[in-house]
Design an enzyme around this catalytic site. Sequence first.
Site, PDB file in Angstrom:
ATOM      1  N   CYS A 211      11.225  24.309  11.531  1.00  0.00           N
ATOM      2  CA  CYS A 211      11.691  25.157  10.428  1.00  0.00           C
ATOM      3  C   CYS A 211      11.294  24.505   9.108  1.00  0.00           C
ATOM      4  O   CYS A 211      11.584  23.321   8.876  1.00  0.00           O
ATOM      5  CB  CYS A 211      13.202  25.338  10.503  1.00  0.00           C
ATOM      6  SG  CYS A 211      13.923  26.222   9.092  1.00  0.00           S
ATOM      7  N   TRP A 221      11.050  31.344  14.054  1.00  0.00           N
ATOM      8  CA  TRP A 221      10.425  32.647  13.857  1.00  0.00           C
ATOM      9  C   TRP A 221       9.305  32.515  12.830  1.00  0.00           C
ATOM     10  O   TRP A 221       9.495  31.963  11.742  1.00  0.00           O
ATOM     11  CB  TRP A 221      11.450  33.672  13.395  1.00  0.00           C
ATOM     12  CG  TRP A 221      12.468  33.989  14.456  1.00  0.00           C
ATOM     13  CD1 TRP A 221      13.537  33.215  14.821  1.00  0.00           C
ATOM     14  CD2 TRP A 221      12.478  35.130  15.303  1.00  0.00           C
ATOM     15  NE1 TRP A 221      14.227  33.822  15.847  1.00  0.00           N
ATOM     16  CE2 TRP A 221      13.602  35.002  16.159  1.00  0.00           C
ATOM     17  CE3 TRP A 221      11.672  36.262  15.429  1.00  0.00           C
ATOM     18  CZ2 TRP A 221      13.921  35.955  17.123  1.00  0.00           C
ATOM     19  CZ3 TRP A 221      11.989  37.215  16.376  1.00  0.00           C
ATOM     20  CH2 TRP A 221      13.106  37.061  17.217  1.00  0.00           C
ATOM     21  N   ARG A 233      18.699  33.604  12.941  1.00  0.00           N
ATOM     22  CA  ARG A 233      20.097  33.752  12.537  1.00  0.00           C
ATOM     23  C   ARG A 233      21.034  33.247  13.625  1.00  0.00           C
ATOM     24  O   ARG A 233      20.674  33.183  14.796  1.00  0.00           O
ATOM     25  CB  ARG A 233      20.396  35.220  12.220  1.00  0.00           C
ATOM     26  CG  ARG A 233      19.794  35.676  10.917  1.00  0.00           C
ATOM     27  CD  ARG A 233      20.138  37.110  10.609  1.00  0.00           C
ATOM     28  NE  ARG A 233      19.348  38.055  11.403  1.00  0.00           N
ATOM     29  CZ  ARG A 233      19.295  39.368  11.163  1.00  0.00           C
ATOM     30  NH1 ARG A 233      19.971  39.869  10.152  1.00  0.00           N
ATOM     31  NH2 ARG A 233      18.567  40.161  11.915  1.00  0.00           N
ATOM     32  N   ARG A 234      22.235  32.954  13.224  1.00  0.00           N
ATOM     33  CA  ARG A 234      23.243  32.476  14.162  1.00  0.00           C
ATOM     34  C   ARG A 234      23.737  33.635  15.016  1.00  0.00           C
ATOM     35  O   ARG A 234      23.943  34.745  14.534  1.00  0.00           O
ATOM     36  CB  ARG A 234      24.415  31.871  13.389  1.00  0.00           C
ATOM     37  CG  ARG A 234      25.487  31.243  14.285  1.00  0.00           C
ATOM     38  CD  ARG A 234      26.509  30.493  13.446  1.00  0.00           C
ATOM     39  NE  ARG A 234      27.160  31.385  12.509  1.00  0.00           N
ATOM     40  CZ  ARG A 234      27.955  30.977  11.532  1.00  0.00           C
ATOM     41  NH1 ARG A 234      28.158  29.692  11.339  1.00  0.00           N
ATOM     42  NH2 ARG A 234      28.526  31.841  10.722  1.00  0.00           N
ATOM     43  N   TYR A 275      12.970  42.779   9.781  1.00  0.00           N
ATOM     44  CA  TYR A 275      14.093  42.610   8.868  1.00  0.00           C
ATOM     45  C   TYR A 275      14.250  43.791   7.918  1.00  0.00           C
ATOM     46  O   TYR A 275      15.197  43.825   7.130  1.00  0.00           O
ATOM     47  CB  TYR A 275      13.901  41.329   8.043  1.00  0.00           C
ATOM     48  CG  TYR A 275      13.995  40.057   8.859  1.00  0.00           C
ATOM     49  CD1 TYR A 275      15.165  39.721   9.523  1.00  0.00           C
ATOM     50  CD2 TYR A 275      12.914  39.193   8.960  1.00  0.00           C
ATOM     51  CE1 TYR A 275      15.261  38.558  10.270  1.00  0.00           C
ATOM     52  CE2 TYR A 275      12.986  38.025   9.696  1.00  0.00           C
ATOM     53  CZ  TYR A 275      14.162  37.711  10.354  1.00  0.00           C
ATOM     54  OH  TYR A 275      14.252  36.565  11.093  1.00  0.00           O
ATOM     55  N   CYS A 350      27.027  55.666  33.236  1.00  0.00           N
ATOM     56  CA  CYS A 350      28.252  54.920  33.508  1.00  0.00           C
ATOM     57  C   CYS A 350      29.392  55.374  32.600  1.00  0.00           C
ATOM     58  O   CYS A 350      30.571  55.285  32.971  1.00  0.00           O
ATOM     59  CB  CYS A 350      28.018  53.415  33.360  1.00  0.00           C
ATOM     60  SG  CYS A 350      27.212  52.945  31.824  1.00  0.00           S
ATOM     61  N   HIS A 815      26.748  48.912  29.178  1.00  0.00           N
ATOM     62  CA  HIS A 815      27.307  49.370  30.449  1.00  0.00           C
ATOM     63  C   HIS A 815      28.816  49.556  30.312  1.00  0.00           C
ATOM     64  O   HIS A 815      29.492  48.771  29.654  1.00  0.00           O
ATOM     65  CB  HIS A 815      27.003  48.343  31.539  1.00  0.00           C
ATOM     66  CG  HIS A 815      27.429  48.759  32.907  1.00  0.00           C
ATOM     67  ND1 HIS A 815      26.992  49.919  33.502  1.00  0.00           N
ATOM     68  CD2 HIS A 815      28.264  48.168  33.810  1.00  0.00           C
ATOM     69  CE1 HIS A 815      27.529  50.032  34.709  1.00  0.00           C
ATOM     70  NE2 HIS A 815      28.301  48.981  34.910  1.00  0.00           N
TER      71      HIS A 815
END
Length: 859
Positions: A211, A221, A233-234, A275, A350, A815
């Site tokens: 980074c 990224w 991102r976290r 983004y 479902c 689901h």
Amino acid sequence: FDLEDAPEGEEMATDGTMAMAVAMEQASQVRVPNAQSRVHRDECAYSFDSPLCAAGMYVNLHTWIAVGSDYVQLDHRKTGCRIYLWIKHTRKPKQSDPESNPDATKDAENEPTRLALGGPGGFATKDDKWDVEKEHEIVILPERWRIPYPCPELPDQVVNAVEAILAHDEALDEKEATTWQEEILPSKYAKDLVQLDNGKKISPDPSTWACEESGSKENLWLNLSTGFIGSGRRNWDGSGGNGAAIRHYEQTGKKYPLAVKLGTITPRGADVFSYAEDENDMVIDPYLAEHLAHWGIDVMQMEKTEKTMTELQIELNKGFEFDRITEAGEDLQPVTGAGYMGLRNLGNTCYMNSLLQVLFALPEVATRYLDMSDQIFATAPEDPTSDFATQMAKLGVALCSERYANVNPEQVFKNGALEPRMFKHLIGRNHAEFSSNRQQDVVEFYQYMLEVAELAESSGPSEQILDAGVPKLQHLFTFSLEDRLEDRQSKKVNYTVRTDNVLSLCIPMKRATNLEDVERFQERENKRQRLKSENAEAYIGNEESTLKDSEEEAVVPNVPFAACIEQFSDTENIEGFVSPITRERGIAEKSVRFKSFPPYLVVQMRRYYIDQNWTPKKLDVVVEAPQELDLEHLRSIGLQPGEDLLPEEDAATSASGAAPQPDETIVAQLVSMGFSENGSKRAVLATGNSSVEASMEWVLAHMGDADFNDPISSTAGSRKPEADPESVGMLTSMGFTAEQASAALQASNQSLERAADWLFSHADDLASAVQAVQSKASEGSRPVGAVDPSLSDGVGRYQLIGLISHVGKDTGCGHYVCHIRKDDRWVIYNDEKVALSAHPPFGLGYAYVYRRVDFAPCG
């Protein structure tokens, strides 16, 4: 009526001469389907019998509708058809050569690699493992004389019809998906992507990647336009990165939206994220190889070194939601028998399966459709596949009786389980979303299903049969709410009553009881991720660990259920309210209370929301739903002594009742976001003036509707809106009268598509249906604030009997499963898998169903 049974081995009349004579005589009544015809060949219209059943399947050669042996005499009496094609299939296991060591690869084969259900790499579904032997005969009713097929003496018309039916695609197989998966679309920015010529090149050696902001070595990224490498991102659990990649996008003027995850690049592709505010999701870059070559990366030489976002999403789902909601890993005890029949997932169905299981667990629904099934079938129209009551009765018999409780599903059903395909087609045929194979919001589907039930059963033979002392489906869930509005300037009040069938609760995240624990966990995760990239060791709390190898269960917010109820009942301040007394802008206070409590209360936890970029998001939070729920303190007490009513204006001046009006404040906020005024008003009314967030969700789900931007019909008092002349003209052009068209539009809330369906579905007794609609409209209105007397009311105390839970980042994917309380034990229904529940996910439900304690279940 008597149901004729024909078990395997029953002796049938075999007078070939008589049978052939009838076949010759009836040939003119036989119809030959073409490519556009709808042919039902593999499933009985009244049951889930298939050609695999011992008695086989009978296809009406005039209507092309299949019926089982139990119902062929009924079909014969209804249609007058005497000539049927009998189809019998027998399964035998396929002979295949096993792998040299199949057990060694079993686990690897079953391990999911895609966020999908079914198909290669998805969560496993059944594979076809059978060879099928097929038999055919011509059967003459009512004698059941049989003619072997093929037979050269048969009339050409009969032979042509039989061959066309056997070669035809099954009507219910049209475009049916066998899998669900998260849909990833191509980015509109990929084709003309700007790539800076800054001389930068990226080494193909992963050890050199870092980074550019923090030096982190993982979750990297590459911006495809600038060549910048930044941390991702976290994630919701604190893992992931520090967000350098998106900060770079923002710092460069939001001009360069596409980024590829380094470590996922292979000759087959890679993870690409956009983004851009109008995408803000995983996307496909069709020109990825070209874009990477600009930075010196040859995709043909790259190997995968990092987990893809799909793999990470699967891990997160399996590690937190998936395991808890589906009870994966638990040694669950399967249960079978009446009331414990599973339903096969048809590909993103479902949500429907879960709702149907919950509905048919209610004694009133079973009584309405199972106990009355014989009468419903006897009065069904000539095409029972298009009749709502018939298809509900068909489901009731299958799910709640012993009909299929003790059969081998592999030898009875085409795909080894009950498949509600006919119901799926019927319920979704006039709805763009519910007719698709995409995942849906189960609460929206529940509300739509109640609406369809109301329209379908409001007239015709089924109305008299089903209303014989049995509550209507929608009346089991509908309740009245009273909105109190106080003008702070004049101190005068206004009371309005509205109906709803869902108690929708927002989740106040700030009321979480473990906020400090969540913050500390996130701090540890941030530190863990930072040190992980440095391969460092550090102390976490009092325990020393190697952070790159350490794992810790995520700590998610825990919000009390009571806090959600309090937020619902709290007084809300409405800014900019124009007082009808002073004519000046000020503040009004709004609160809501229950005017009546329904037999069954559906509570929706609003875990899903739309963020500021209009991107669906999910609140990762535990809200432990109580087993016992007391809402009696929220009962309305109405106008109090000393309170003065605000003057009623415009439509509200009618003493016979007031049509609901959209909250102009919410409308204004939606319009400021770029939506049309008419669409915004529709959204606000559809969500009961509840909130901007609820209205926004409705807008995003319905902005594709044909009438989204149409003006809302103005009503005076409780008068029904006038039918749109253009819609009336469209319907009369189909051969209906203006009176019939107007009644259909009125019964369908002015929806042209549903009005057309209403007319065709009531064709057998259209005059009575029109008269019923007109009679209902002329009944008159109730006084302002009065509750519909047809609605049940009782003490506002409830017991939890069921919940529907959802796994996934939003309601458009993922689901659903449901848990239902039966015989004082909880049972999990995960599509066709039914078992005793070990740990029901009371804190993770999306929709909860409560029964009123003083409501005596029937049946």
